[in-house]
Motif scaffolding. Structure first.
Motif, mmCIF file in Angstrom:
data_model
loop_
_atom_site.group_PDB
_atom_site.id
_atom_site.type_symbol
_atom_site.label_atom_id
_atom_site.label_comp_id
_atom_site.label_asym_id
_atom_site.label_seq_id
_atom_site.Cartn_x
_atom_site.Cartn_y
_atom_site.Cartn_z
ATOM 1 N N ASN A 57 24.459 28.903 56.264
ATOM 2 C CA ASN A 57 24.105 27.484 56.172
ATOM 3 C C ASN A 57 23.785 26.912 57.549
ATOM 4 N N ALA A 58 22.615 26.289 57.663
ATOM 5 C CA ALA A 58 22.181 25.708 58.933
ATOM 6 C C ALA A 58 22.796 24.329 59.171
ATOM 7 N N ALA A 59 23.395 23.763 58.130
ATOM 8 C CA ALA A 59 24.081 22.470 58.231
ATOM 9 C C ALA A 59 25.157 22.438 57.161
ATOM 10 N N GLU A 60 26.129 21.569 57.332
ATOM 11 C CA GLU A 60 27.206 21.475 56.330
ATOM 12 C C GLU A 60 26.673 21.040 54.977
ATOM 13 N N GLU A 61 25.863 19.992 55.006
ATOM 14 C CA GLU A 61 25.318 19.456 53.761
ATOM 15 C C GLU A 61 23.870 19.880 53.580
ATOM 16 N N CYS A 62 23.498 20.197 52.358
ATOM 17 C CA CYS A 62 22.109 20.533 52.043
ATOM 18 C C CYS A 62 21.375 19.257 51.615
ATOM 19 N N PRO A 63 20.235 18.950 52.229
ATOM 20 C CA PRO A 63 19.479 17.775 51.781
ATOM 21 C C PRO A 63 19.063 17.940 50.321
ATOM 22 N N GLU A 64 18.785 16.841 49.667
ATOM 23 C CA GLU A 64 18.309 16.913 48.279
ATOM 24 C C GLU A 64 16.994 17.678 48.247
ATOM 25 N N VAL A 65 16.902 18.643 47.327
ATOM 26 C CA VAL A 65 15.674 19.426 47.189
ATOM 27 C C VAL A 65 14.758 18.718 46.201
#
Length: 340
Positions: free
Chosen positions: A81-89
């Protein structure tokens, strides 16, 4: 006792998760050759891949979610994971969140590349509009990675099997091309091209063609003076160094008569002069390779293609070619290293 070699790790920065990058990456990695010569590591987010796995019905795509590169599993596709949260797809929609995430994935991958944790990087397409900000002027992957690894220069080289086209000027406005075509730059770019053909492609005594800048390569000064005053002197200087360099050739006739097949590489003066014929002939298998760096970086030769994102119609051929070209170059650098 013969020591078993560890497979090289090829990193893939996922790019814009609302474009076709995730789709072509997943499809390309379903190729059954994937695990034979390298281990893939995708810099993305598990949630984004799970979304597209369901959206596209790619039930055969499975991956290992890892927290650090130390947990890499060599017989599986790995995702970090490149960030903790995944942006909305939201397939097909440009969002600032997706741009920020694409940049975070790229930075993380480039950092691992610099530190030697991965042996090559393949960059999936991102959108410069939502990556750029007041803090960062992002021109392109090529320039970003060249600066990140503190390299003096690099060469954008388009590759499709034996067809290779490099650019003297890359992401430069057409109105500024002529002033950027200098004798020094032509010699620098030609030398990078010659060196990469030997080092990265294993070609002994490579032969390259150099294109003119003006129509008909200037027609002996009638249609422009750059050939006589800049390009020809650069070619003569290279020949004086015993380099196999020929030209300048008029671009239209050169590609029209398929003369690229007679050379190991072609050096075009500007972006569209080289990329229009290249993409016309090799779009589905074309690869962008950044030559002249101390690291290996490739990418597919297409963009985010928002208009077809999430529809399961994107062609993964160029991404597959980019991944396997990276693997081939690693093998060229380390011919003794093979999986036993």
């Amino acid at each position: 006792m013969h020591q078993r070699k560890i497979k090289p790790i090829i990193g893939i920065s996922i790019g814009d998760i609302n474009g076709i990058g995730v789709e072509v990456t997943m499809k390309a990695l379903l190729d059954n050759r994937t695990y034979k010569s390298f281990t893939p590591l995708i810099y993305a987010h598990g949630k984004a891949l799970t979304f597209y796995r369901k959206q596209l019905g790619l039930d055969d795509f499975n991956f290992a979610q890892i927290r650090s590169i130390d947990e890499i599993q060599h017989k599986r596709i790995n995702v970090i994971n490149a960030a903790e949260e995944c942006p909305e797809v939201i397939p097909g929609v440009e969002t600032q969140e997706a741009g920020k995430f694409a940049l975070e994935a790229l930075k993380m991958a480039v950092n691992d590349l610099k530190e030697g944790k991965i042996q090559a990087l393949v960059t999936a397409p991102l959108n410069k509009n939502n990556v750029n900000s007041e803090e960062l002027h992002f021109v392109g992957h090529t320039e970003f990675i060249t600066e990140a690894v503190a390299s003096k220069d690099s060469l954008m080289l388009m590759v499709a099997e034996q067809f290779r086209v490099g650019l003297v000027t890359g992401h430069v406005p057409l109105a500024k091309v002529a002033e950027n075509v200098t004798q020094e730059r032509i010699i620098e770019k030609a030398n990078i091209l010659l060196k990469t053909l030997e080092k990265d492609f294993g070609i002994n005594k490579p032969k390259i063609a150099i294109l003119g800048l003006n129509p008909h390569a200037g027609e002996d000064g009638l249609l422009g003076e750059e050939e006589e005053q800049i390009i020809k002197p650069a070619i003569h200087a290279l020949k004086d160094q015993n380099k196999m360099v020929f030209g300048p050739y008029p671009a239209d006739g050169f590609f029209g008569m398929a003369h690229q097949t007679k050379f190991d590489g072609v050096l075009a003066m500007y972006h569209d002069q080289g990329l229009v014929p290249f993409k016309s002939m090799a779009f589905s298998i074309g690869v962008n390779f950044t030559a002249g760096l101390p690291v290996v970086r490739t990418s597919p030769d297409h963009g985010t293609a928002y208009n077809i994102a999430g529809k399961n119609i994107a062609d993964e051929g160029s991404m597959r070619a980019a991944i396997f070209l990276a693997a081939d170059i690693i093998q060229q650098h380390n011919p003794q290293e093979s999986e036993n």
